[in-house]
Design a protein around this motif. Sequence first.
Motif, short mmCIF file in Angstrom:
data_model
loop_
_atom_site.label_atom_id
_atom_site.label_comp_id
_atom_site.label_asym_id
_atom_site.label_seq_id
_atom_site.Cartn_x
_atom_site.Cartn_y
_atom_site.Cartn_z
N LEU A 135 0.83 -1.20 0.00
CA LEU A 135 0.00 0.00 0.00
C LEU A 135 0.87 1.25 0.00
O LEU A 135 0.56 2.24 -0.68
CB LEU A 135 -0.93 0.00 1.21
CG LEU A 135 -1.80 1.25 1.40
CD1 LEU A 135 -2.73 1.47 0.21
CD2 LEU A 135 -2.60 1.16 2.70
N HIS A 167 -5.91 -2.09 -3.86
CA HIS A 167 -5.74 -1.18 -2.73
C HIS A 167 -6.86 -0.13 -2.60
O HIS A 167 -6.92 0.56 -1.59
CB HIS A 167 -4.40 -0.45 -2.86
CG HIS A 167 -3.22 -1.37 -2.83
ND1 HIS A 167 -2.85 -2.09 -1.71
CD2 HIS A 167 -2.32 -1.70 -3.80
CE1 HIS A 167 -1.78 -2.81 -1.98
NE2 HIS A 167 -1.44 -2.60 -3.24
N SER A 188 -6.41 -6.25 -0.15
CA SER A 188 -7.10 -5.45 0.85
C SER A 188 -8.45 -6.07 1.20
O SER A 188 -9.14 -6.61 0.35
CB SER A 188 -7.29 -4.03 0.32
OG SER A 188 -8.19 -3.31 1.13
#
Length: 204
Positions: A135, A167, A188
Amino acid sequence: MDTLSIAVGQVSVDLLDDEIGGSGDWSTAKLRAAAKESHIVGDVVASYQRWATGRLGVTFCPDTETAAEIAQAYNAAGVRAGLLTGKTDGGVRRMLLRQFAAREIMQLVVVDIVSEGFDLPAIEVGSFARKTASLATYMQQFGRVLRPMPGKPSALIIDHVGNFLRHGPPDRPRDWTLDRRERRSGPSTGIPMRVCLACYQPYE
């Protein structure tokens, strides 16, 4: 900037497994192998010409070989491009940045060199040709494009590798903490993303 326009290009078949190294990302060798098996070189140039012709852009690449191929493809298509890697001579680097700021070249094709500590607000479009599980790396890269300046109402991100889907959008609210957590190697767990197959716009 008040607005952010994001287009997701034709994401190549995902050729990477979920095995992420100690750095929190895939190895350069794995990224290079995936790039070689995909059509990403041609896709990057075609997508820039489709959505962003005439706008100053940075293309993020996984390795120097892929970056050189993409820079060559840009130039062959009539889009003046310069190549920047960690091994680029300091004088050449300064010259390319001056040419870029003066719009004498329209694309900087880079390998991590402008991901951190680099501030050139004139960048209008970012093309992601480097898939990342990190990230932090993703945010550093789109951050290069989000620098505001007069006359720049929006930024455009063209994602060829699914970073946006993994992300989430740059303006997604994120919970930050200093608490120690186990490193997650999967995508994610936030709101899932999809891509419209008609216009390639992502949505939650």
